[in-house]
Scaffold this motif. Structure first.
Motif, PDB file in Angstrom:
ATOM      1  N   ALA A  34       0.880  -1.225   0.029  1.00 51.77           N
ATOM      2  CA  ALA A  34      -0.149  -0.119  -0.060  1.00 51.77           C
ATOM      3  C   ALA A  34       0.890   1.356   0.004  1.00 51.77           C
ATOM      4  CB  ALA A  34      -0.929  -0.038   1.287  1.00 51.77           C
ATOM      5  N   GLU A  35       2.038   1.327   0.800  1.00 54.22           N
ATOM      6  CA  GLU A  35       2.930   2.379   0.653  1.00 54.22           C
ATOM      7  C   GLU A  35       3.696   2.700  -0.780  1.00 54.22           C
ATOM      8  OE1 GLU A  35       5.975   1.693   3.539  1.00 54.22           O
ATOM      9  OE2 GLU A  35       4.604   1.157   5.082  1.00 54.22           O
ATOM     10  N   MET A  36       3.685   1.615  -1.486  1.00 57.31           N
ATOM     11  CA  MET A  36       4.241   1.568  -2.648  1.00 57.31           C
ATOM     12  C   MET A  36       2.998   1.798  -3.999  1.00 57.31           C
ATOM     13  SD  MET A  36       6.786  -1.360  -2.824  1.00 57.31           S
ATOM     14  CE  MET A  36       8.499  -1.547  -1.716  1.00 57.31           C
ATOM     15  N   GLY A  37       1.871   2.039  -3.331  1.00 59.91           N
ATOM     16  CA  GLY A  37       0.916   2.367  -4.240  1.00 59.91           C
ATOM     17  C   GLY A  37       0.245   1.119  -4.949  1.00 59.91           C
ATOM     18  N   LEU A  38       0.480   0.017  -4.287  1.00 65.26           N
ATOM     19  CA  LEU A  38      -0.085  -1.425  -4.765  1.00 65.26           C
ATOM     20  C   LEU A  38      -1.294  -1.919  -3.880  1.00 65.26           C
ATOM     21  CD1 LEU A  38       3.407  -3.108  -5.300  1.00 65.26           C
ATOM     22  CD2 LEU A  38       2.100  -1.928  -7.019  1.00 65.26           C
ATOM     23  N   ALA A  39      -2.142  -2.475  -4.720  1.00 68.55           N
ATOM     24  CA  ALA A  39      -3.346  -3.035  -4.020  1.00 68.55           C
ATOM     25  C   ALA A  39      -3.176  -4.471  -3.887  1.00 68.55           C
ATOM     26  CB  ALA A  39      -4.792  -2.714  -4.769  1.00 68.55           C
ATOM     27  N   LEU A  40      -2.335  -5.110  -2.848  1.00 67.81           N
ATOM     28  CA  LEU A  40      -2.222  -6.344  -2.497  1.00 67.81           C
ATOM     29  C   LEU A  40      -3.183  -7.075  -1.572  1.00 67.81           C
ATOM     30  CD1 LEU A  40       1.686  -6.168  -2.471  1.00 67.81           C
ATOM     31  CD2 LEU A  40       0.195  -6.539  -4.422  1.00 67.81           C
ATOM     32  N   HIS A  41      -3.676  -7.987  -1.694  1.00 63.45           N
ATOM     33  CA  HIS A  41      -4.562  -8.910  -0.720  1.00 63.45           C
ATOM     34  C   HIS A  41      -4.234 -10.271  -0.653  1.00 63.45           C
ATOM     35  CE1 HIS A  41      -7.221  -5.179  -1.498  1.00 63.45           C
ATOM     36  NE2 HIS A  41      -7.043  -5.487  -2.845  1.00 63.45           N
ATOM     37  N   TYR A  42      -2.801 -10.577  -0.203  1.00 67.95           N
ATOM     38  CA  TYR A  42      -2.480 -11.776   0.038  1.00 67.95           C
ATOM     39  C   TYR A  42      -2.625 -12.341   1.567  1.00 67.95           C
ATOM     40  CZ  TYR A  42       0.720 -11.225  -3.887  1.00 67.95           C
ATOM     41  OH  TYR A  42       1.304 -11.196  -5.322  1.00 67.95           O
ATOM     42  N   HIS A  49       2.011 -20.980  -0.926  1.00 68.98           N
ATOM     43  CA  HIS A  49       2.409 -21.300  -2.276  1.00 68.98           C
ATOM     44  C   HIS A  49       3.815 -20.762  -2.651  1.00 68.98           C
ATOM     45  CE1 HIS A  49      -2.210 -21.610  -2.871  1.00 68.98           C
ATOM     46  NE2 HIS A  49      -1.693 -22.317  -3.764  1.00 68.98           N
ATOM     47  N   TRP A  50       4.073 -19.688  -2.178  1.00 67.81           N
ATOM     48  CA  TRP A  50       5.416 -19.150  -2.124  1.00 67.81           C
ATOM     49  C   TRP A  50       6.540 -20.262  -1.849  1.00 67.81           C
ATOM     50  CZ3 TRP A  50       4.292 -13.834  -0.033  1.00 67.81           C
ATOM     51  CH2 TRP A  50       3.673 -13.002  -0.680  1.00 67.81           C
ATOM     52  N   LEU A  51       6.239 -20.675  -0.889  1.00 66.76           N
ATOM     53  CA  LEU A  51       7.116 -21.571  -0.146  1.00 66.76           C
ATOM     54  C   LEU A  51       7.121 -22.941  -0.930  1.00 66.76           C
ATOM     55  CD1 LEU A  51       6.503 -20.926   3.716  1.00 66.76           C
ATOM     56  CD2 LEU A  51       8.510 -20.466   2.472  1.00 66.76           C
ATOM     57  N   LYS A  52       6.257 -23.277  -1.502  1.00 71.18           N
ATOM     58  CA  LYS A  52       6.170 -24.314  -2.180  1.00 71.18           C
ATOM     59  C   LYS A  52       6.929 -24.137  -3.733  1.00 71.18           C
ATOM     60  CE  LYS A  52       1.940 -26.463  -0.516  1.00 71.18           C
ATOM     61  NZ  LYS A  52       0.524 -26.841  -0.512  1.00 71.18           N
ATOM     62  N   GLY A  53       7.005 -23.019  -4.158  1.00 71.79           N
ATOM     63  CA  GLY A  53       8.043 -22.871  -5.327  1.00 71.79           C
ATOM     64  C   GLY A  53       7.224 -21.965  -6.247  1.00 71.79           C
ATOM     65  N   ILE A  54       6.156 -21.433  -5.978  1.00 71.70           N
ATOM     66  CA  ILE A  54       5.294 -20.552  -6.843  1.00 71.70           C
ATOM     67  C   ILE A  54       6.034 -19.193  -6.830  1.00 71.70           C
ATOM     68  CG2 ILE A  54       3.216 -19.482  -7.797  1.00 71.70           C
ATOM     69  CD1 ILE A  54       1.851 -22.221  -6.876  1.00 71.70           C
ATOM     70  N   THR A  55       6.598 -18.589  -7.845  1.00 70.02           N
ATOM     71  CA  THR A  55       7.092 -17.185  -7.882  1.00 70.02           C
ATOM     72  C   THR A  55       6.115 -16.263  -7.665  1.00 70.02           C
ATOM     73  OG1 THR A  55       8.834 -17.994  -8.926  1.00 70.02           O
ATOM     74  CG2 THR A  55       8.740 -15.419  -8.743  1.00 70.02           C
ATOM     75  N   PRO A  56       6.189 -15.231  -6.931  1.00 69.76           N
ATOM     76  CA  PRO A  56       5.123 -14.112  -6.729  1.00 69.76           C
ATOM     77  C   PRO A  56       4.947 -13.549  -7.976  1.00 69.76           C
ATOM     78  CG  PRO A  56       6.374 -14.186  -4.729  1.00 69.76           C
ATOM     79  CD  PRO A  56       7.160 -15.149  -5.651  1.00 69.76           C
ATOM     80  N   GLN A  57       3.868 -12.477  -8.148  1.00 75.05           N
ATOM     81  CA  GLN A  57       3.939 -11.723  -9.298  1.00 75.05           C
ATOM     82  C   GLN A  57       5.103 -10.783  -9.103  1.00 75.05           C
ATOM     83  OE1 GLN A  57      -0.072  -9.968  -9.226  1.00 75.05           O
ATOM     84  NE2 GLN A  57      -0.837 -11.603  -9.731  1.00 75.05           N
ATOM     85  N   LYS A  58       5.612 -10.207 -10.246  1.00 78.39           N
ATOM     86  CA  LYS A  58       6.617  -9.318 -10.478  1.00 78.39           C
ATOM     87  C   LYS A  58       6.383  -8.008  -9.652  1.00 78.39           C
ATOM     88  CE  LYS A  58      10.067  -7.323 -13.839  1.00 78.39           C
ATOM     89  NZ  LYS A  58      10.260  -7.366 -15.154  1.00 78.39           N
ATOM     90  N   LYS A  59       5.258  -7.853  -9.883  1.00 78.96           N
ATOM     91  CA  LYS A  59       5.055  -6.336  -9.108  1.00 78.96           C
ATOM     92  C   LYS A  59       5.016  -6.280  -7.714  1.00 78.96           C
ATOM     93  CE  LYS A  59      -0.206  -6.553  -8.948  1.00 78.96           C
ATOM     94  NZ  LYS A  59      -1.406  -5.996  -9.123  1.00 78.96           N
ATOM     95  N   ALA A  60       4.804  -7.555  -7.029  1.00 84.26           N
ATOM     96  CA  ALA A  60       4.470  -7.706  -5.675  1.00 84.26           C
ATOM     97  C   ALA A  60       5.944  -8.051  -4.947  1.00 84.26           C
ATOM     98  CB  ALA A  60       3.623  -8.728  -5.175  1.00 84.26           C
ATOM     99  N   ARG A  61       7.026  -8.421  -5.738  1.00 82.09           N
ATOM    100  CA  ARG A  61       8.247  -8.952  -5.155  1.00 82.09           C
ATOM    101  C   ARG A  61       8.801  -7.476  -4.639  1.00 82.09           C
ATOM    102  NH1 ARG A  61      10.355 -11.988 -10.546  1.00 82.09           N
ATOM    103  NH2 ARG A  61       8.389 -13.047 -11.044  1.00 82.09           N
ATOM    104  N   PRO A  62       9.033  -6.351  -4.950  1.00 78.36           N
ATOM    105  CA  PRO A  62       9.578  -5.354  -4.103  1.00 78.36           C
ATOM    106  C   PRO A  62       9.026  -5.197  -2.898  1.00 78.36           C
ATOM    107  CG  PRO A  62       9.259  -4.640  -6.506  1.00 78.36           C
ATOM    108  CD  PRO A  62       8.630  -5.998  -6.481  1.00 78.36           C
ATOM    109  N   ALA A  63       7.679  -5.443  -2.811  1.00 78.37           N
ATOM    110  CA  ALA A  63       7.027  -5.365  -1.405  1.00 78.37           C
ATOM    111  C   ALA A  63       7.411  -6.568  -0.512  1.00 78.37           C
ATOM    112  CB  ALA A  63       5.402  -5.334  -1.611  1.00 78.37           C
TER     113      ALA A  63
END
Length: 451
Positions: A34-42, A49-63
């Protein structure tokens, strides 16, 4: 999103961070987003899922990386979080991993700090086909991203980086790159990288980028000198990116000149001349010392491709520029009479004039500052080989003895290489008294150093 193997790197970071649940971590990621202007709802299931090996969306990785960085109190990169492959390839591999040059610098520096990984980095491949980086393209790649913390830097932090760079350069000259480079890598990762992402005025930020580029250039020079050419090239590319972002044309050109020297050392003659010419063409209106620094390397590049006319024309330009320079010598990337005569020697040797190259190398040593132990050892290693090439065995033995005077106090892969070359060249002459005396001394040094 793509499936991968279980992300053990992210699991280690979460264990270190000690959030009670995955849901808590997800909530922090959403807030940072939210600070970065992203509407994330994880939620917690996304983290699973990330721990199982699914890579997060590129836009979410900086957060995600920012959330981890805040929790752990240090910068966490994409590679460290398992969102990119380990950094082991050439500069093009680094570019594929991350679009943030500061992240790439941190990953390279951390690997260089780790003795268990340093040997692997040293064997990474040099990319001979790397195109000449364009200043305007690189300037767009480093963007200011603060950590979200209250850290703010000023002129004092910039001065600290400049001072440390000068001290590391002094250690390099006196003791060799094997001692100096790990210090530089640790300072880059632990101090400089966080400052590059801290809050600052535009003027201070530009100065910090410039100071950092100078240190990264020096670190690349040391890696090149230690024959870790793939690693040195990667540091050089990062130095170019930082220099372009700082609009620091001097360090940008100086780094391209370092890349020209590296190409020359690896016998890529055409590339050496291309890098040297590019450095000179990109140079701003500059003082005579920088002009000499650049044209001297152009002279060597021209000699390597057997362009005798251009080589000597560039040497005349170098001599004329240096004659107009003051007596000041920069700690990093400086150019003086010793460097000029070394270039004359290199040009003459490349063009087949061995006696002339020997005389010029002696001239270089005669005016070389006493503190430049590493540079003098390299010069004497080359000089002795060329003296022997002329059939002057006793003179070569005397020069190799001078080399050993410095070698005893150096830790340098290039000096080690000269030591091994000395043994190989002396083997056919063991009946000579001077050779016997020299080899007896060298054997004692080898026992102590285990070369």
């Amino acid at each position: 999103m793509t499936r991968r193997q279980p992300n053990e790197a992210l699991a280690r970071l979460l264990a270190e961070a000690r959030w009670e649940t995955n849901r808590q971590f997800a909530a922090v990621v959403n807030r940072v987003g939210a600070e970065m202007g992203l509407a994330l709802h994880y939620d917690g299931s996304a983290v699973t899922h990330w721990l199982k090996g699914i890579t997060p969306q590129k836009k979410a990785r900086p957060a995600i990386l920012e959330a981890l960085s805040r929790r752990l109190g240090r910068l966490v990169t994409s590679a460290e979080a398992g969102f990119a492959a380990p950094l082991l390839g050439g500069p093009e591999a680094s570019d594929r991993q991350t679009t943030n040059p500061i992240e790439g610098l941190i990953d390279t520096g951390r690997a260089d700090m780790d003795p268990s990984r340093r040997a692997v980095l040293a064997t990474s491949l040099y990319a001979a086909a790397l195109p000449v980086p364009i200043y305007d393209d690189l300037a767009k790649r480093v963007q200011h991203q603060t950590t979200g913390q209250v850290t703010r830097i000023g002129a004092g932090e910039v001065a600290t980086v400049r001072t440390m760079t000068e001290r590391i350069a002094d250690i390099l000259d006196e003791m060799g790159g094997a001692h100096a480079r790990p210090m530089a890598a640790a300072f880059l990762v632990n101090t400089v990288a966080p400052w590059l992402k801290a809050g600052a005025s535009e003027a201070v930020r530009s100065d910090m980028l410039s100071a950092a580029s100078d240190l990264v250039y020096l670190t690349g020079w040391m890696a090149m000198y230690e024959k870790a050419h793939g690693l040195g090239q990667r540091y050089y590319v990062k130095a170019l990116e930082l220099a372009a972002a700082a609009q620091d044309h001097v360090t940008y050109c100086r780094t391209l000149r370092g890349m020209a020297l590296q190409a020359a050392n690896l016998k890529h003659s055409r590339r050496a001349l291309e890098f040297a010419d590019s450095a000179a063409e990109a140079a701003p209106a500059s003082g005579p010392r920088l002009r000499a620094f650049l044209t001297g390397q152009q002279a060597h590049g021209a000699a390597l491709v057997k362009d005798r006319r251009q080589a000597f024309a560039r040497l005349r330009e170098t001599e004329g520029a240096l004659a107009k320079a003051d007596n000041r010598r920069d700690a990093v990337g400086g150019y003086d009479q010793a460097a000029y005569h070394f270039h004359v020697s290199s040009v003459l040797y490349a063009l087949g004039d061995v006696p002339g190259s020997v005389k010029a190398m002696r001239d270089s040593n005669r005016v070389r500052p006493a503190v430049e132990r590493q540079g003098r050892a390299h010069a004497n290693g080359l000089l002795a080989q060329r003296q022997l090439e002329m059939g002057h065995l006793e003179a070569a033995c005397a020069t190799w003895n001078a080399f050993l005077d410095d070698y005893e106090r150096l830790s340098s892969a290039r000096a080690d290489e000269h030591f091994v070359t000395m043994w190989q060249h002396l083997r056919p002459h063991r009946a000579n008294r001077h050779v016997r005396d020299l080899t007896n001394r060298a054997q004692e040094i080898a026992r102590c150093r285990k070369v």
